[in-house]
Design a protein around this motif. Structure first.
Motif, PDB file in Angstrom:
ATOM      1  N   SER A  48       0.849  -1.229  -0.205  1.00  0.00           N
ATOM      2  CA  SER A  48       0.351   0.044  -0.038  1.00  0.00           C
ATOM      3  C   SER A  48       0.729   1.468   0.023  1.00  0.00           C
ATOM      4  O   SER A  48       0.343   1.852   0.112  1.00  0.00           O
ATOM      5  N   VAL A  49       2.350   0.537   0.301  1.00  0.00           N
ATOM      6  CA  VAL A  49       2.940   2.619   0.144  1.00  0.00           C
ATOM      7  C   VAL A  49       3.813   2.577  -1.504  1.00  0.00           C
ATOM      8  O   VAL A  49       3.631   3.424  -1.195  1.00  0.00           O
ATOM      9  N   TYR A  50       4.541   1.551  -1.226  1.00  0.00           N
ATOM     10  CA  TYR A  50       5.181   1.342  -2.855  1.00  0.00           C
ATOM     11  C   TYR A  50       4.689   0.455  -3.483  1.00  0.00           C
ATOM     12  O   TYR A  50       5.444  -0.111  -3.486  1.00  0.00           O
ATOM     13  N   PRO A  51       3.225   0.417  -4.609  1.00  0.00           N
ATOM     14  CA  PRO A  51       2.860  -0.219  -4.935  1.00  0.00           C
ATOM     15  C   PRO A  51       3.724  -0.820  -6.179  1.00  0.00           C
ATOM     16  O   PRO A  51       3.448  -2.006  -5.974  1.00  0.00           O
ATOM     17  N   VAL A  52       3.834   0.274  -6.684  1.00  0.00           N
ATOM     18  CA  VAL A  52       4.874  -0.752  -8.041  1.00  0.00           C
ATOM     19  C   VAL A  52       6.195  -1.164  -7.824  1.00  0.00           C
ATOM     20  O   VAL A  52       6.121  -2.547  -7.889  1.00  0.00           O
ATOM     21  N   TRP A  53       7.118   0.648  -6.640  1.00  0.00           N
ATOM     22  CA  TRP A  53       7.624  -0.943  -6.487  1.00  0.00           C
ATOM     23  C   TRP A  53       8.438  -2.773  -5.523  1.00  0.00           C
ATOM     24  O   TRP A  53       8.831  -2.980  -6.098  1.00  0.00           O
ATOM     25  N   CYS A  54       7.623  -2.876  -5.015  1.00  0.00           N
ATOM     26  CA  CYS A  54       6.758  -3.796  -4.392  1.00  0.00           C
ATOM     27  C   CYS A  54       6.286  -4.864  -5.501  1.00  0.00           C
ATOM     28  O   CYS A  54       6.797  -6.294  -5.454  1.00  0.00           O
ATOM     29  N   MET A  55       5.358  -4.328  -6.865  1.00  0.00           N
ATOM     30  CA  MET A  55       4.693  -5.555  -7.361  1.00  0.00           C
ATOM     31  C   MET A  55       6.776  -6.404  -8.777  1.00  0.00           C
ATOM     32  O   MET A  55       6.598  -7.066  -9.234  1.00  0.00           O
ATOM     33  N   VAL A  56       7.552  -4.417  -8.898  1.00  0.00           N
ATOM     34  CA  VAL A  56       8.683  -5.489  -9.082  1.00  0.00           C
ATOM     35  C   VAL A  56       9.443  -5.999  -8.534  1.00  0.00           C
ATOM     36  O   VAL A  56      10.074  -7.173  -9.211  1.00  0.00           O
ATOM     37  N   ILE A  57       9.682  -5.851  -7.193  1.00  0.00           N
ATOM     38  CA  ILE A  57      10.054  -6.633  -6.617  1.00  0.00           C
ATOM     39  C   ILE A  57       9.896  -8.535  -6.412  1.00  0.00           C
ATOM     40  O   ILE A  57      10.665  -9.340  -6.554  1.00  0.00           O
ATOM     41  N   ILE A  58       7.906  -8.306  -6.101  1.00  0.00           N
ATOM     42  CA  ILE A  58       7.877  -9.554  -5.949  1.00  0.00           C
ATOM     43  C   ILE A  58       8.220 -10.450  -7.443  1.00  0.00           C
ATOM     44  O   ILE A  58       8.138 -11.587  -7.777  1.00  0.00           O
ATOM     45  N   ALA A  59       7.813 -10.108  -8.752  1.00  0.00           N
ATOM     46  CA  ALA A  59       7.702 -10.320  -9.959  1.00  0.00           C
ATOM     47  C   ALA A  59       8.905 -10.515 -10.148  1.00  0.00           C
ATOM     48  O   ALA A  59       9.475 -11.701 -11.186  1.00  0.00           O
ATOM     49  N   VAL A  60      10.576 -10.003  -9.515  1.00  0.00           N
ATOM     50  CA  VAL A  60      11.872 -10.482  -9.307  1.00  0.00           C
ATOM     51  C   VAL A  60      11.745 -11.656  -8.570  1.00  0.00           C
ATOM     52  O   VAL A  60      12.591 -12.759  -9.364  1.00  0.00           O
ATOM     53  N   ASP A  61      11.056 -11.537  -7.686  1.00  0.00           N
ATOM     54  CA  ASP A  61      11.515 -13.240  -6.637  1.00  0.00           C
ATOM     55  C   ASP A  61      10.960 -14.424  -7.154  1.00  0.00           C
ATOM     56  O   ASP A  61      11.269 -15.113  -7.378  1.00  0.00           O
TER      57      ASP A  61
END
Length: 81
Positions: A48-61
């Motif tokens: 909820s705080v960093y939506p784009v960054w979190c989605m990128v990191i989840i995709a990399v994971d």
């Protein structure tokens, strides 16, 4: 144990697992998948705080998990020759 020492121990474990992952150790593959999965789950807390960054990191994971699972046997086949 204080917090700095715990962080140092975690980094040493992660680094050693990464080194052994390149050498083809099966236990290092399991550790890599578990660490990437835990990181993906931890990113959900910050979604909820960093939506784009979190989605990128989840995709990399997810790519890391896929690569370790799918391409782990190729390294073992090269050692057999």
């Amino acid at each position: 144990m204080n917090n700095a020492l715990r962080t140092t121990v975690r980094r040493i474990r992660s680094t050693s697992a990464g080194i052994f992952l390149f050498n083809g150790a099966a236990w290092a593959r399991v550790v890599a998948v578990v660490l990437a999965a835990l990181n993906a789950l931890a990113q959900l807390a910050f979604l909820s705080v960093y939506p784009v960054w979190c989605m990128v990191i989840i995709a990399v994971d997810l790519v890391v998990i896929w690569a370790v699972i799918v391409h782990g046997r190729e390294l073992q086949r090269q050692d057999a020759w």
